[in-house]
Scaffold this active site. Structure first.
Site, PDB file in Angstrom:
ATOM      1  N   THR A   1       0.833  -1.210   0.000  1.00 17.73           N
ATOM      2  CA  THR A   1       0.000   0.000   0.000  1.00 17.73           C
ATOM      3  C   THR A   1       0.862   1.253   0.000  1.00 17.73           C
ATOM      4  OG1 THR A   1      -0.202  -0.030   2.426  1.00 17.73           O
ATOM      5  CG2 THR A   1      -1.892  -1.175   1.157  1.00 17.73           C
TER       6      THR A   1
ATOM      7  N   ARG B   1       3.972   6.662  21.980  1.00 18.53           N
ATOM      8  CA  ARG B   1       3.018   7.761  22.076  1.00 18.53           C
ATOM      9  C   ARG B   1       1.787   7.379  22.889  1.00 18.53           C
ATOM     10  NH1 ARG B   1       2.423   5.599  16.890  1.00 18.53           N
ATOM     11  NH2 ARG B   1       0.283   5.199  16.162  1.00 18.53           N
TER      12      ARG B   1
ATOM     13  N   GLY C   1      -0.963  -3.520  11.365  1.00 18.64           N
ATOM     14  CA  GLY C   1      -1.626  -3.485  12.663  1.00 18.64           C
ATOM     15  C   GLY C   1      -3.138  -3.483  12.545  1.00 18.64           C
ATOM     16  N   ASP C   2      -3.797  -3.045  13.612  1.00 12.59           N
ATOM     17  CA  ASP C   2      -5.261  -3.018  13.628  1.00 12.59           C
ATOM     18  C   ASP C   2      -5.825  -2.060  12.589  1.00 12.59           C
ATOM     19  OD1 ASP C   2      -5.469  -4.896  15.657  1.00 12.59           O
ATOM     20  OD2 ASP C   2      -5.378  -3.402  17.249  1.00 12.59           O
TER      21      ASP C   2
ATOM     22  N   GLU D   1      -9.050   4.195  15.293  1.00 11.56           N
ATOM     23  CA  GLU D   1      -9.196   5.348  14.416  1.00 11.56           C
ATOM     24  C   GLU D   1     -10.173   6.323  15.057  1.00 11.56           C
ATOM     25  OE1 GLU D   1     -10.213   4.280  10.444  1.00 11.56           O
ATOM     26  OE2 GLU D   1      -8.640   2.769  10.280  1.00 11.56           O
TER      27      GLU D   1
END
Length: 502
Positions: A128, A268, A154-155, A460
């Site tokens: 991607t 983070r 990842g998720d 998200e």
């Protein structure tokens, strides 16, 4: 030859491949094989289960003097593998080269691709290049030529592939995703997850470990685990799908703050989590939900969802009966809605336990992967100390719901509206809240309530002060089998084994 015990029991369902083996001079000089004029051999590659749900590829080589007999064994074993019709032969692979520590491409090429090649699996690989690349591509490719879709990342990468697959299936079936009550069509194409991101919650909760080799082996042997999916709407407009966490308040604020610090990498989340904990913001709103009366379990159960879960199988049976009776036609639910108003530090809706290495039991240890329900966890306004006690419970085996300020419900649909949305007024007070909200965010010592939080939807951000959520039972399938209860000694669950043949 790999060291193996004297009696090696391997179910045929866990044989990866069988290959003819060329013996080198050193092997031919070993023991009794020295007497053979021209020994012949074949190697069986199989799944070896190790500790903590970790799987590895191991091999054992068999030698014999008769070439015809050797070929007969090879042919017989290959025919047995051909009978494993659940195994994929053609896969579409999406690799996110930027996720986590930017190791996705290397992990796939070095650890996963060789295993796929060994198992004679053909792959089409797409690396991607931008956000939603995989999602957009899934609307264009000939999806029917593939036995599954694999995402390396990842998720966030999994969520992108999931949205692409579900969206493609609904589009091809003429289903309007903007209708919150629309009966969505099941996705029969399985998704495989090769963990390579900052967070790998979905993989950890469905396999028991975030390990690329283990996940690749589950894909190769063709495991299948149904999975519930929640749809999120606002005002008859589709927003997102969620399979793990839909969190408002604490987890939403952590995610929103961490997005500004992506340069820090996985660290983070620790920084933003500590900062958000100190801010101690609470949010007012109204929650309405329909209890999931069809499911047999409860969020306070001591038993967790495991491989072959009876509760999930019962839900699958009920789903099949419902489809046989009504097809895909949606039956309007007339069940009563329960309403709760209050001030909340966190509102979490989980379709699975949401386990991870730091929280081995997850946010809701008894949540099920495929029972058509979600666990709604409400953490009311409380002191910082009490909230810290609640957060610490996620890291140990104590009951994390055993607090007076924590409520948990098993639901099949729910709605949330923030107090600001309910007021619908442009008063001076509301204007003041909007203006001073940023000031409060920038000064963690202030613990007043801010107008609205942000939803954390599977990692998200989702900015919406009023949403409607509905759980769709077993909407999609993964290359997984759920977390196994005892991954060390499982020799007795299959009758067709190499031992019976050898």
């Amino acid at each position: 030859m790999s060291p193996v015990p004297d009696n090696c029991f391997v179910p045929t369902s866990e044989i990866i491949a069988v290959e003819e083996t060329e013996l080198n001079k050193k092997q031919r000089s070993i023991g009794k094989w020295q007497k053979m004029a021209k020994p012949h051999a074949f190697t069986v590659y199989y799944v070896k289960k190790a500790r903590n749900h970790r799987w590895r590829c191991r091999d054992v080589t068999f030698w014999c003097a008769d070439e015809i007999l050797c070929n007969q064994w090879i042919q017989a074993l290959k025919e047995l593998l051909e009978m494993q019709t659940c195994r994929p032969k053609q896969l579409l692979v999406y690799i996110n080269p930027y996720g986590g520590k930017r190791q996705g491409k290397r992990i796939y090429e070095q650890k996963v691709a060789p295993l796929f090649s060994l198992a004679s699996i053909s792959t089409d690989v797409v690396v991607t290049e931008h956000a939603n690349h995989a999602k957009d591509n899934l609307f264009e490719v000939n999806i029917n030529k593939y036995d599954g879709v694999v995402c390396v990342g990842g998720d966030g990468m999994f969520s992108e592939v999931m949205h692409g697959l579900i969206g493609r299936m609904q589009k091809d079936s003429g289903i309007d995703q903007n209708n919150p009550k629309a009966p969505l069509v099941q996705c029969n194409i399985r998704i495989g997850i090769i963990p390579a991101g900052s967070t790998d919650c979905v993989c950890y909760s469905t396999v028991g470990i975030s390990d690329p080799v283990t996940s690749a082996l589950h894909i190769i042997i063709g495991d299948c685990q149904p999975l519930d999916v929640s749809s999120v709407h606002q005002n008859n407009t589709f927003l997102k799908y969620a399979v793990s966490l839909l969190g408002y308040g604490f987890y939403g604020d952590v995610l929103k703050d961490s997005e500004k610090k992506r340069w820090m990498g996985p660290m983070r989340y620790d920084y933003s989590g500590f900062k958000t904990f100190l801010s101690h913001h609470y949010y007012e709103g109204t929650i309405s939900f329909q209890p999931a009366k069809h499911t047999l379990g409860s969020p306070r159960d001591k038993d967790s969802c495991r491989t072959g879960c009876y509760i999930c199988k019962e839900s699958e049976r009920q789903l099949a009966e419902q489809r046989k009776k009504c097809g895909f036609k949606h039956e309007e639910d007339e069940e009563e809605w329960k309403v709760i108003k209050g001030k909340f530090l966190a509102i979490n809706v989980v379709n699975m336990c949401c386990a991870c290495p730091r929280s081995p039991k997850g946010l809701s240890p008894a949540a099920h992967l495929a029972d058509g329900s979600a666990d709604l966890i409400l953490v009311r306004k409380c002191s910082r100390f009490d909230f810290l006690r609640y957060l610490v419970r996620h890291t140990n085996k104590d009951d994390q719901f055993d607090f007076s300020f924590v409520d948990v419900y098993r639901v099949k649909s729910f709605q949330f509206t923030s107090k600001l949305s309910e007021d619908n007024e442009s008063s001076v007070t509301d204007i003041g809240k909007k203006h001073f909200g940023q000031f409060c965010r920038d000064h963690p010592a202030c613990c007043c309530n801010i107008a609205n939080s942000t939803w954390n939807c599977d990692g998200e951000t989702l900015d919406s002060s009023a949403i409607e959520v509905r759980v769709h039972c077993q909407l999609m399938k993964l290359f997984a089998r759920g977390i196994e209860e005892n991954c060390k000694d499982e020799a007795a669950y299959s009758h067709s084994s190499v031992e019976q043949l050898l």
